[in-house]
Design a protein around this motif. Structure first.
Motif, PDB file in Angstrom:
ATOM      1  N   UNK A  12       0.834  -1.206   0.000  1.00 10.74           N
ATOM      2  CA  UNK A  12       0.000   0.000   0.000  1.00 10.74           C
ATOM      3  C   UNK A  12       0.870   1.258   0.000  1.00 10.74           C
ATOM      4  N   UNK A  13       1.986   1.184   0.713  1.00  4.08           N
ATOM      5  CA  UNK A  13       2.919   2.308   0.735  1.00  4.08           C
ATOM      6  C   UNK A  13       3.476   2.576  -0.662  1.00  4.08           C
ATOM      7  N   UNK A  14       3.776   1.512  -1.376  1.00  5.18           N
ATOM      8  CA  UNK A  14       4.272   1.669  -2.750  1.00  5.18           C
ATOM      9  C   UNK A  14       3.221   2.363  -3.617  1.00  5.18           C
ATOM     10  N   UNK A  15       1.962   1.989  -3.410  1.00  5.25           N
ATOM     11  CA  UNK A  15       0.877   2.640  -4.138  1.00  5.25           C
ATOM     12  C   UNK A  15       0.856   4.138  -3.825  1.00  5.25           C
ATOM     13  N   UNK A  16       0.956   4.470  -2.545  1.00  8.84           N
ATOM     14  CA  UNK A  16       0.933   5.880  -2.149  1.00  8.84           C
ATOM     15  C   UNK A  16       2.144   6.639  -2.678  1.00  8.84           C
ATOM     16  N   UNK A  17       3.280   5.963  -2.804  1.00 14.28           N
ATOM     17  CA  UNK A  17       4.477   6.622  -3.345  1.00 14.28           C
ATOM     18  C   UNK A  17       4.290   7.012  -4.807  1.00 14.28           C
ATOM     19  N   UNK A  18       3.516   6.228  -5.549  1.00 14.05           N
ATOM     20  CA  UNK A  18       3.332   6.505  -6.973  1.00 14.05           C
ATOM     21  C   UNK A  18       2.152   7.431  -7.255  1.00 14.05           C
ATOM     22  N   UNK A  19       1.248   7.562  -6.302  1.00  9.80           N
ATOM     23  CA  UNK A  19       0.051   8.367  -6.516  1.00  9.80           C
ATOM     24  C   UNK A  19       0.324   9.854  -6.772  1.00  9.80           C
ATOM     25  N   UNK A  20       1.292  10.499  -6.098  1.00 13.49           N
ATOM     26  CA  UNK A  20       1.551  11.913  -6.416  1.00 13.49           C
ATOM     27  C   UNK A  20       1.921  12.141  -7.886  1.00 13.49           C
ATOM     28  N   UNK A  21       2.643  11.222  -8.491  1.00 15.78           N
ATOM     29  CA  UNK A  21       2.969  11.369  -9.913  1.00 15.78           C
ATOM     30  C   UNK A  21       1.695  11.305 -10.743  1.00 15.78           C
ATOM     31  N   UNK A  22       0.797  10.386 -10.400  1.00 12.08           N
ATOM     32  CA  UNK A  22      -0.476  10.300 -11.123  1.00 12.08           C
ATOM     33  C   UNK A  22      -1.262  11.597 -10.993  1.00 12.08           C
ATOM     34  N   UNK A  23      -1.278  12.157  -9.787  1.00  8.87           N
ATOM     35  CA  UNK A  23      -1.998  13.410  -9.568  1.00  8.87           C
ATOM     36  C   UNK A  23      -1.357  14.557 -10.352  1.00  8.87           C
ATOM     37  N   UNK A  24      -0.041  14.590 -10.375  1.00  9.39           N
ATOM     38  CA  UNK A  24       0.671  15.616 -11.146  1.00  9.39           C
ATOM     39  C   UNK A  24       0.335  15.496 -12.629  1.00  9.39           C
ATOM     40  N   UNK A  25       0.243  14.275 -13.100  1.00  9.73           N
ATOM     41  CA  UNK A  25      -0.072  14.045 -14.505  1.00  9.73           C
ATOM     42  C   UNK A  25      -1.534  14.394 -14.805  1.00  9.73           C
ATOM     43  N   UNK A  26      -2.414  14.296 -13.808  1.00  7.83           N
ATOM     44  CA  UNK A  26      -3.778  14.796 -13.995  1.00  7.83           C
ATOM     45  C   UNK A  26      -3.747  16.306 -14.239  1.00  7.83           C
ATOM     46  N   UNK A  27      -2.938  17.005 -13.468  1.00 10.73           N
ATOM     47  CA  UNK A  27      -2.806  18.451 -13.648  1.00 10.73           C
ATOM     48  C   UNK A  27      -2.255  18.771 -15.035  1.00 10.73           C
ATOM     49  N   UNK A  28      -1.243  18.030 -15.455  1.00 12.78           N
ATOM     50  CA  UNK A  28      -0.681  18.248 -16.800  1.00 12.78           C
ATOM     51  C   UNK A  28      -1.736  17.968 -17.870  1.00 12.78           C
ATOM     52  N   UNK A  29      -2.526  16.936 -17.669  1.00  8.74           N
ATOM     53  CA  UNK A  29      -3.603  16.633 -18.616  1.00  8.74           C
ATOM     54  C   UNK A  29      -4.641  17.733 -18.641  1.00  8.74           C
ATOM     55  N   UNK A  30      -4.978  18.242 -17.472  1.00  9.11           N
ATOM     56  CA  UNK A  30      -5.927  19.352 -17.386  1.00  9.11           C
ATOM     57  C   UNK A  30      -5.389  20.583 -18.108  1.00  9.11           C
ATOM     58  N   UNK A  31      -4.101  20.868 -17.924  1.00 12.54           N
ATOM     59  CA  UNK A  31      -3.466  21.991 -18.623  1.00 12.54           C
ATOM     60  C   UNK A  31      -3.554  21.801 -20.136  1.00 12.54           C
ATOM     61  N   UNK A  32      -3.247  20.595 -20.586  1.00  5.53           N
ATOM     62  CA  UNK A  32      -3.277  20.293 -22.023  1.00  5.53           C
ATOM     63  C   UNK A  32      -4.684  20.475 -22.590  1.00  5.53           C
ATOM     64  N   UNK A  33      -5.671  19.926 -21.895  1.00  2.00           N
ATOM     65  CA  UNK A  33      -7.052  20.030 -22.364  1.00  2.00           C
ATOM     66  C   UNK A  33      -7.498  21.493 -22.390  1.00  2.00           C
ATOM     67  N   UNK A  34      -7.118  22.232 -21.353  1.00  2.00           N
ATOM     68  CA  UNK A  34      -7.526  23.639 -21.291  1.00  2.00           C
ATOM     69  C   UNK A  34      -6.869  24.461 -22.412  1.00  2.00           C
ATOM     70  N   UNK A  35      -5.629  24.144 -22.748  1.00  2.00           N
ATOM     71  CA  UNK A  35      -4.924  24.898 -23.791  1.00  2.00           C
ATOM     72  C   UNK A  35      -5.349  24.493 -25.202  1.00  2.00           C
ATOM     73  N   UNK A  36      -5.755  23.244 -25.366  1.00  2.00           N
ATOM     74  CA  UNK A  36      -6.041  22.753 -26.718  1.00  2.00           C
ATOM     75  C   UNK A  36      -7.520  22.791 -27.093  1.00  2.00           C
ATOM     76  N   UNK A  37      -8.383  23.106 -26.131  1.00  2.00           N
ATOM     77  CA  UNK A  37      -9.816  23.125 -26.409  1.00  2.00           C
ATOM     78  C   UNK A  37     -10.472  24.316 -25.726  1.00  2.00           C
ATOM     79  N   UNK A  38     -11.636  24.648 -26.199  1.00  2.00           N
ATOM     80  CA  UNK A  38     -12.430  25.674 -25.545  1.00  2.00           C
ATOM     81  C   UNK A  38     -13.351  24.967 -24.559  1.00  2.00           C
TER      82      UNK A  38
END
Length: 129
Positions: A44-70
């Motif tokens: 479970x700790x290993x899962x939690x260690x990797x989760x911040x990267x997933x969350x960061x990539x959600x932000x990057x995805x949100x940035x991409x969607x916001x920049x590429x679409x209305x």
């Protein structure tokens, strides 16, 4: 690792696996030794260690969607404000996950010191008498 699946599918599969773990460990008898608990906590700790990267990539995805679409808001609120609030919520989630990961690491470290004392065999007691 099957990277042909969508991010949504992977996230829901991970959630189902955690649900399976919860069902499998409903009773305390699911564990026989402290090492099994420690190892499960480590996973479970290993899962939690990797989760911040997933969350960061959600932000990057949100940035991409916001920049590429209305984008538009379904409830007539300011969509940019809503997206910024979502970004802040992701960042807050990441901070909470980091705190949870550090606490769970403490569990893993402490349980690494715990073992089981076995009662000496009756024959062994008699031979030592």
């Amino acid at each position: 690792m099957d990277l042909a699946r969508t991010p949504e599918t992977i996230a829901y599969t991970a959630a189902e696996e955690l649900r399976a773990l919860n069902h499998r460990t409903l009773t305390s008898s699911a564990f026989t030794y402290p090492a099994e608990i420690q190892s499960t906590a480590s996973g479970l700790n290993k899962l939690l260690q990797t989760l911040p990267q997933s969350l960061s990539q959600l932000t990057a995805g949100l940035d991409h969607v916001q920049q590429s679409q209305t984008l538009l808001s379904r409830d007539d609120t300011d969509v940019d404000q809503t997206v910024n609030e979502a970004r802040a919520a992701i960042a807050s989630s990441a901070a909470h996950v980091k705190a949870a990961q550090q606490a769970l690491q403490d569990v893993v470290d402490k349980l690494a010191l715990v073992g089981v004392r076995y009662a000496p065999d009756e024959d062994e007691e008699l031979s030592n008498a």
